[in-house]
Design a protein around this motif. Structure first.
Motif, PDB file in Angstrom:
ATOM      1  N   GLY A   1       0.795  -1.219   0.000  1.00 15.47           N
ATOM      2  CA  GLY A   1       0.000   0.000   0.000  1.00 15.47           C
ATOM      3  C   GLY A   1       0.826   1.266   0.000  1.00 15.47           C
ATOM      4  N   GLN A   2       2.141   1.145   0.100  1.00 14.15           N
ATOM      5  CA  GLN A   2       2.993   2.331   0.059  1.00 14.15           C
ATOM      6  C   GLN A   2       3.384   2.595  -1.373  1.00 14.15           C
ATOM      7  N   ARG A   3       3.137   3.821  -1.813  1.00 16.09           N
ATOM      8  CA  ARG A   3       3.435   4.181  -3.191  1.00 16.09           C
ATOM      9  C   ARG A   3       4.506   5.239  -3.224  1.00 16.09           C
ATOM     10  N   GLY A   4       5.300   5.193  -4.286  1.00 11.46           N
ATOM     11  CA  GLY A   4       6.279   6.238  -4.511  1.00 11.46           C
ATOM     12  C   GLY A   4       7.436   6.216  -3.525  1.00 11.46           C
ATOM     13  N   ARG A   5       8.129   7.335  -3.465  1.00 11.68           N
ATOM     14  CA  ARG A   5       9.280   7.463  -2.574  1.00 11.68           C
ATOM     15  C   ARG A   5       8.831   7.510  -1.126  1.00 11.68           C
ATOM     16  N   PRO A   6       9.711   7.094  -0.209  1.00 12.54           N
ATOM     17  CA  PRO A   6       9.349   7.228   1.199  1.00 12.54           C
ATOM     18  C   PRO A   6       9.260   8.699   1.592  1.00 12.54           C
ATOM     19  N   LYS A   7       8.432   9.003   2.552  1.00 14.12           N
ATOM     20  CA  LYS A   7       8.292  10.373   3.036  1.00 14.12           C
ATOM     21  C   LYS A   7       9.591  10.816   3.689  1.00 14.12           C
ATOM     22  N   LYS A   8       9.811  12.113   3.726  1.00 13.06           N
ATOM     23  CA  LYS A   8      11.051  12.667   4.276  1.00 13.06           C
ATOM     24  C   LYS A   8      11.320  12.146   5.686  1.00 13.06           C
ATOM     25  N   GLU A   9      10.297  12.094   6.520  1.00  9.42           N
ATOM     26  CA  GLU A   9      10.526  11.660   7.896  1.00  9.42           C
ATOM     27  C   GLU A   9      10.878  10.176   7.992  1.00  9.42           C
ATOM     28  N   ASN A  10      10.576   9.417   6.944  1.00  9.46           N
ATOM     29  CA  ASN A  10      10.885   7.986   6.943  1.00  9.46           C
ATOM     30  C   ASN A  10      12.223   7.666   6.276  1.00  9.46           C
ATOM     31  N   GLN A  11      12.859   8.658   5.688  1.00  5.76           N
ATOM     32  CA  GLN A  11      14.130   8.414   5.026  1.00  5.76           C
ATOM     33  C   GLN A  11      15.225   8.239   6.062  1.00  5.76           C
ATOM     34  N   SER A  12      16.194   7.448   5.706  1.00  8.84           N
ATOM     35  CA  SER A  12      17.320   7.288   6.616  1.00  8.84           C
ATOM     36  C   SER A  12      18.162   8.560   6.589  1.00  8.84           C
ATOM     37  N   GLU A  13      18.939   8.743   7.621  1.00  7.26           N
ATOM     38  CA  GLU A  13      19.802   9.924   7.696  1.00  7.26           C
ATOM     39  C   GLU A  13      20.809   9.925   6.552  1.00  7.26           C
ATOM     40  N   VAL A  14      21.289   8.735   6.182  1.00  9.31           N
ATOM     41  CA  VAL A  14      22.259   8.626   5.095  1.00  9.31           C
ATOM     42  C   VAL A  14      21.648   9.123   3.786  1.00  9.31           C
ATOM     43  N   THR A  15      20.422   8.744   3.512  1.00 10.05           N
ATOM     44  CA  THR A  15      19.756   9.174   2.283  1.00 10.05           C
ATOM     45  C   THR A  15      19.587  10.689   2.273  1.00 10.05           C
TER      46      THR A  15
END
Length: 103
Positions: A61-75
């Motif tokens: 059910g998750q579409r597209g790129r992950p939301k900013k708050e879910n991105q890893s610090e490295v990304t």
């Protein structure tokens, strides 16, 4: 006059799994099954591919790129690094332009 885009149709995980199962077990063409279900033929193939690749985790059910708050610090840091590299290149070009003797 601009026309508003229709919202995406969403299908349940069960619907997608059953559609793939029907496509695999039936001797009918995928195009016919897709027409019957009201989806595009290539959508059936995409669902099949997702199911084979991810198994039970497919159709999360998750579409597209992950939301900013879910991105890893490295990304996040990599994205910022790319942006800063672009800025440095722009500044180098500007410096070279203004350093030329415009007489």
């Amino acid at each position: 006059m601009t026309r508003k885009r229709n919202p995406y149709k969403t299908y349940t995980k069960e619907f997608k799994a059953e559609a793939v199962k029907l496509m695999e077990e039936s001797d009918r063409p995928a195009a016919e099954i897709a027409l019957e279900l009201g989806v595009r033929r290539n959508q059936l193939y995409k669902w099949k591919e997702q199911l084979q690749a991810k198994g039970e985790q497919a159709f999360s059910g998750q579409r597209g790129r992950p939301k900013k708050e879910n991105q890893s610090e490295v990304t996040t840091l990599r994205q910022e690094n790319e942006r800063l590299k672009e800025e440095v290149e722009i500044l180098k070009k500007a410096t070279a332009y203004f350093a030329k003797d415009h007489s």
